[in-house]
Scaffold this active site. Structure first.
Site, PDB file in Angstrom:
ATOM      1  N   THR A 205       0.870  -1.185   0.000  1.00  0.00           N
ATOM      2  CA  THR A 205       0.000   0.000   0.000  1.00  0.00           C
ATOM      3  C   THR A 205       0.904   1.231   0.000  1.00  0.00           C
ATOM      4  O   THR A 205       2.083   1.127   0.337  1.00  0.00           O
ATOM      5  CB  THR A 205      -0.890   0.042   1.252  1.00  0.00           C
ATOM      6  OG1 THR A 205      -0.020   0.098   2.385  1.00  0.00           O
ATOM      7  CG2 THR A 205      -1.772  -1.182   1.355  1.00  0.00           C
TER       8      THR A 205
ATOM      9  N   GLU B 254      -5.880  -3.802  -1.030  1.00  0.00           N
ATOM     10  CA  GLU B 254      -6.304  -4.921  -0.197  1.00  0.00           C
ATOM     11  C   GLU B 254      -7.435  -5.727  -0.836  1.00  0.00           C
ATOM     12  O   GLU B 254      -7.775  -6.814  -0.362  1.00  0.00           O
ATOM     13  CB  GLU B 254      -6.787  -4.397   1.168  1.00  0.00           C
ATOM     14  CG  GLU B 254      -5.686  -3.818   2.052  1.00  0.00           C
ATOM     15  CD  GLU B 254      -5.406  -2.335   1.792  1.00  0.00           C
ATOM     16  OE1 GLU B 254      -5.691  -1.846   0.673  1.00  0.00           O
ATOM     17  OE2 GLU B 254      -4.897  -1.676   2.710  1.00  0.00           O
TER      18      GLU B 254
ATOM     19  N   LYS C 296     -15.184  16.964  11.215  1.00  0.00           N
ATOM     20  CA  LYS C 296     -16.212  16.815  12.251  1.00  0.00           C
ATOM     21  C   LYS C 296     -16.538  18.202  12.782  1.00  0.00           C
ATOM     22  O   LYS C 296     -15.836  18.759  13.614  1.00  0.00           O
ATOM     23  CB  LYS C 296     -15.716  15.881  13.336  1.00  0.00           C
ATOM     24  CG  LYS C 296     -15.563  14.470  12.752  1.00  0.00           C
ATOM     25  CD  LYS C 296     -15.002  13.465  13.698  1.00  0.00           C
ATOM     26  CE  LYS C 296     -14.955  12.123  12.974  1.00  0.00           C
ATOM     27  NZ  LYS C 296     -13.733  11.371  13.215  1.00  0.00           N
TER      28      LYS C 296
ATOM     29  N   TRP D 147     -20.826  15.460  10.368  1.00  0.00           N
ATOM     30  CA  TRP D 147     -19.685  15.144   9.512  1.00  0.00           C
ATOM     31  C   TRP D 147     -19.823  15.870   8.172  1.00  0.00           C
ATOM     32  O   TRP D 147     -20.896  15.856   7.566  1.00  0.00           O
ATOM     33  CB  TRP D 147     -19.612  13.641   9.235  1.00  0.00           C
ATOM     34  CG  TRP D 147     -19.127  12.837  10.407  1.00  0.00           C
ATOM     35  CD1 TRP D 147     -19.021  13.255  11.696  1.00  0.00           C
ATOM     36  CD2 TRP D 147     -18.692  11.472  10.384  1.00  0.00           C
ATOM     37  NE1 TRP D 147     -18.553  12.238  12.490  1.00  0.00           N
ATOM     38  CE2 TRP D 147     -18.339  11.123  11.707  1.00  0.00           C
ATOM     39  CE3 TRP D 147     -18.567  10.504   9.389  1.00  0.00           C
ATOM     40  CZ2 TRP D 147     -17.868   9.865  12.058  1.00  0.00           C
ATOM     41  CZ3 TRP D 147     -18.103   9.254   9.732  1.00  0.00           C
ATOM     42  CH2 TRP D 147     -17.749   8.934  11.058  1.00  0.00           C
TER      43      TRP D 147
HETATM   44  P1  AMP Z   1      -5.091   2.072  -3.018  1.00  0.00           P
HETATM   45  O1  AMP Z   1      -4.932   0.888  -2.155  1.00  0.00           O
HETATM   46  O2  AMP Z   1      -3.853   2.905  -3.115  1.00  0.00           O
HETATM   47  O3  AMP Z   1      -5.649   1.691  -4.348  1.00  0.00           O
HETATM   48  O4  AMP Z   1      -6.154   3.040  -2.336  1.00  0.00           O
HETATM   49  C1  AMP Z   1      -7.454   2.593  -2.049  1.00  0.00           C
HETATM   50  C2  AMP Z   1      -8.292   3.757  -1.634  1.00  0.00           C
HETATM   51  O5  AMP Z   1      -8.444   4.676  -2.710  1.00  0.00           O
HETATM   52  C3  AMP Z   1      -9.701   3.407  -1.250  1.00  0.00           C
HETATM   53  O6  AMP Z   1      -9.787   2.904   0.057  1.00  0.00           O
HETATM   54  C4  AMP Z   1     -10.416   4.742  -1.430  1.00  0.00           C
HETATM   55  O7  AMP Z   1     -10.200   5.594  -0.330  1.00  0.00           O
HETATM   56  C5  AMP Z   1      -9.701   5.330  -2.619  1.00  0.00           C
HETATM   57  N1  AMP Z   1     -10.491   5.090  -3.836  1.00  0.00           N
HETATM   58  C6  AMP Z   1     -10.329   4.126  -4.752  1.00  0.00           C
HETATM   59  N2  AMP Z   1     -11.229   4.240  -5.744  1.00  0.00           N
HETATM   60  C7  AMP Z   1     -12.008   5.308  -5.436  1.00  0.00           C
HETATM   61  C8  AMP Z   1     -13.132   5.951  -6.065  1.00  0.00           C
HETATM   62  N3  AMP Z   1     -13.631   5.531  -7.213  1.00  0.00           N
HETATM   63  N4  AMP Z   1     -13.660   7.014  -5.434  1.00  0.00           N
HETATM   64  C9  AMP Z   1     -13.164   7.475  -4.257  1.00  0.00           C
HETATM   65  N5  AMP Z   1     -12.121   6.921  -3.640  1.00  0.00           N
HETATM   66  C10 AMP Z   1     -11.536   5.848  -4.217  1.00  0.00           C
END
Ligand code: AMP
Length: 528
Positions: free
Chosen positions: A175, A320, A427, A432
């Site tokens: 990540t 994940e 907040k 929120w």
């Molecule tokens: P990553 O593991 O770097 O792909 O990040 C995952 C995170 O990216 C998710 O938990 C979301 O917070 C954000 N994310 C992924 N796709 C979207 C989407 N279409 N809209 C908003 N947030 C997204």
């Protein structure tokens, strides 16, 4: 087994092309037949580097045919492919290479200087293979260096793919580590194949042998959203852009290779649509564009659909979750609405696909209703959701749910909408406020290029939103606030707006709000 995908493509789609823009410069063309043979040769020569079943092999590479060969050659042989994100800070990169225990690193020419700088810290790495031919091999201070094409030449295309346990690890990805060290997620042959099958389906990416796919999302980011596997599985032509991700280079490939589908994060599409506008170009072959990784601004959906006649597929997922979790397609009830009314659904992250379950819960872990209003912590479980991070205990609760760190609503049709990251919500006086909603409202203004909202401490309301924006015109704070007041409730409007030249981004191209929070930790609202 992952090898079964390339075996299938080699036999049944032997003449379908894989086209790559190379680091060396020219466009390279090969077929799935070539790819299958070369992946076997590569797999057979890994043992000469001392690689055995389960050993980790790192890659530092752009999207290209050699990287794809590694996907199949390494995982197919029983070793584990660790795709390293080259945009990590040097310290973090040394950390993930060491933590994964990479024994060999395959690198594009681009990253040779970077590895030279890191070499002293990489105690477990025994060999470095530079992904080029003899002619382009650089002078380097790296030890135990090999030339990729020579390694391949020494391999055997008579190699037989081994039978492996379907639950054996096949690849891993870290990540981006916006808080603390990056964490490793390990995928298995089984999870990868099931994810690729599910993501191919019509309610998901709807892949078929009619598609020519420009894969812009990096192969070092969640296996290029799994499309590195799903494309050969469906006999799709695959176009890999290498290091050139600017609007002009992307458009050139879309045109020359008659791409019907492309996948990337919003930042890439901002660059492409900017280029299209400036140069008065169109997208005659493109039918669908898959956008995810962060929320898709409404203005982007409108631009693709109305200016270029390209359907937007908004998707959500995470490292994940392999990554696909939800995909937005319009059900008949929504399709029957007029375009403006459809938009309320289009901006949502979409519906879950078979194999993934979702729920939203409140702070006491009570499950919340699917009414499109209640919002809470988004949790997921399914066949391609990780059970825990590499080297750590399980990340699941007693019932097998994984907490995504996102905050979301789910409506009565099952459309999920991310309202924020748990860490980013503001907040304010017990209510929120969604930072994403405010950012989307701001970028709807034609003179706002990008926007970020963070919480700033406030003596009366605990926290209030601060909007930090990049503008491409002369719009001022008051005018932007009036514009936004048509889109969000008055009490949610930013307490203040600052204009900056650029916003910080993390290793996967997302806004780096942690950095913004640090940069503005001393900031105080004018009237507070
Ligand atoms: P990553 O593991 O770097 O792909 O990040 C995952 C995170 O990216 C998710 O938990 C979301 O917070 C954000 N994310 C992924 N796709 C979207 C989407 N279409 N809209 C908003 N947030 C997204």
């Amino acid at each position: 087994m992952i090898s079964s995908i390339i075996e299938f493509a080699e036999r049944w789609y032997p003449n379908v092309e894989v086209v790559s823009r190379t680091t060396e410069g020219p466009i390279h063309r090969c077929t799935y037949k070539d790819m299958g043979q070369r992946a076997r040769k590569l797999a057979s020569s890994l043992s000469t580097l001392g690689i055995k079943n389960g050993d980790r092999v790192g890659t530092l590479a752009w999207n290209g045919y050699r990287h794809l060969e590694l996907y199949y050659g390494v995982s197919g042989s029983g070793a584990v492919l660790h795709t390293i994100n080259p945009r990590l800070f040097a310290e973090q990169m040394a950390y993930v290479i060491d933590h994964a225990g990479d024994e060999v690193i395959f690198t594009d020419l681009t990253f040779v200087p970077l590895l030279e700088g890191l070499q002293a810290k990489l105690k477990k790495v025994k060999h470095i293979v530079i992904m080029t031919d003899r002619e382009h091999m650089p002078d380097t201070t790296l030890n135990n260096v090999h030339c990729y094409e020579e390694l391949l030449d020494a391999g055997s295309s008579d190699y037989q793919w081994p039978e492996l346990d379907e639950n054996a690890p096949s690849s891993m990805c870290y990540t981006s580590g916006t808080t603390g060290n990056p964490k490793g997620v390990v995928y298995s042959h089984r999870s990868t194949i099931i994810h690729a099958l599910a993501s191919s389906a019509p309610n998901a990416l709807g892949l078929s042998g009619l598609d020519s796919i420009l894969l812009v999302v990096p192969q070092f980011h969640v296996n290029a959203w799994g499309v590195s596997y799903a494309a050969p599985m469906n006999g799709c032509k695959l176009v890999l852009p290498g290091p050139a991700m600017d609007g002009k280079s992307i458009h050139e490939l879309l045109e020359q290779e008659q791409c019907t589908l492309s996948l990337a994060v919003p930042t890439i599409w901002m660059m492409l649509t900017g280029y299209l506008r400036e140069s008065d170009k169109t997208l005659p072959h493109m039918k669908r564009v898959v956008i995810g990784g962060s929320a898709v601004p409404e203005a982007m959906i409108r631009s693709f659909e109305q200016d270029y006649d390209v359907q937007v597929i908004h998707a959500w997922g995470m490292t994940e979750t392999s990554p696909l979790g939800t995909v937005n397609f319009l059900m008949p009830r929504v399709q029957a609405l007029d375009y403006e009314a459809q938009m309320a659904t289009k901006i949502k992250q979409g519906k879950t696909i078979f194999g993934i379950d979702l729920r939203i819960v409140d702070d006491q872990n009570h499950v919340l209703p699917h009414d499109g209003k209640a919002f809470g912590k988004l949790q997921t479980r399914g066949h391609w959701v990780t059970s825990g991070y590499y080297g750590e205990d399980s990340a699941l609760d007693a019932d097998g749910w994984f907490d995504t760190g996102d905050v979301a609503t789910i409506d009565s049709d099952g459309y999920m909408m991310i309202t924020d990251r748990t860490k980013d919500v503001i907040k304010s006086g017990g209510e929120w406020i969604s930072s994403i909603e405010l950012e989307n409202a701001a970028v709807g203004h034609p003179e706002i290029t990008e926007a970020a909202v963070i919480a700033i401490a406030h003596p009366k309301w605990d926290e209030r939103p601060l909007l930090i924006a990049v503008r491409n015109g002369n719009v001022e704070k008051d005018e932007l606030l009036i514009y936004m007041s048509d889109l969000v409730a008055k009490w949610q409007l930013p307490e203040d707006i600052l204009f900056v030249d650029e916003l910080p981004h993390g290793a996967t191209g997302k806004l780096n709000k942690l950095k913004l929070r640090e940069d503005y930790s001393e900031y105080q609202f004018p009237d507070a």
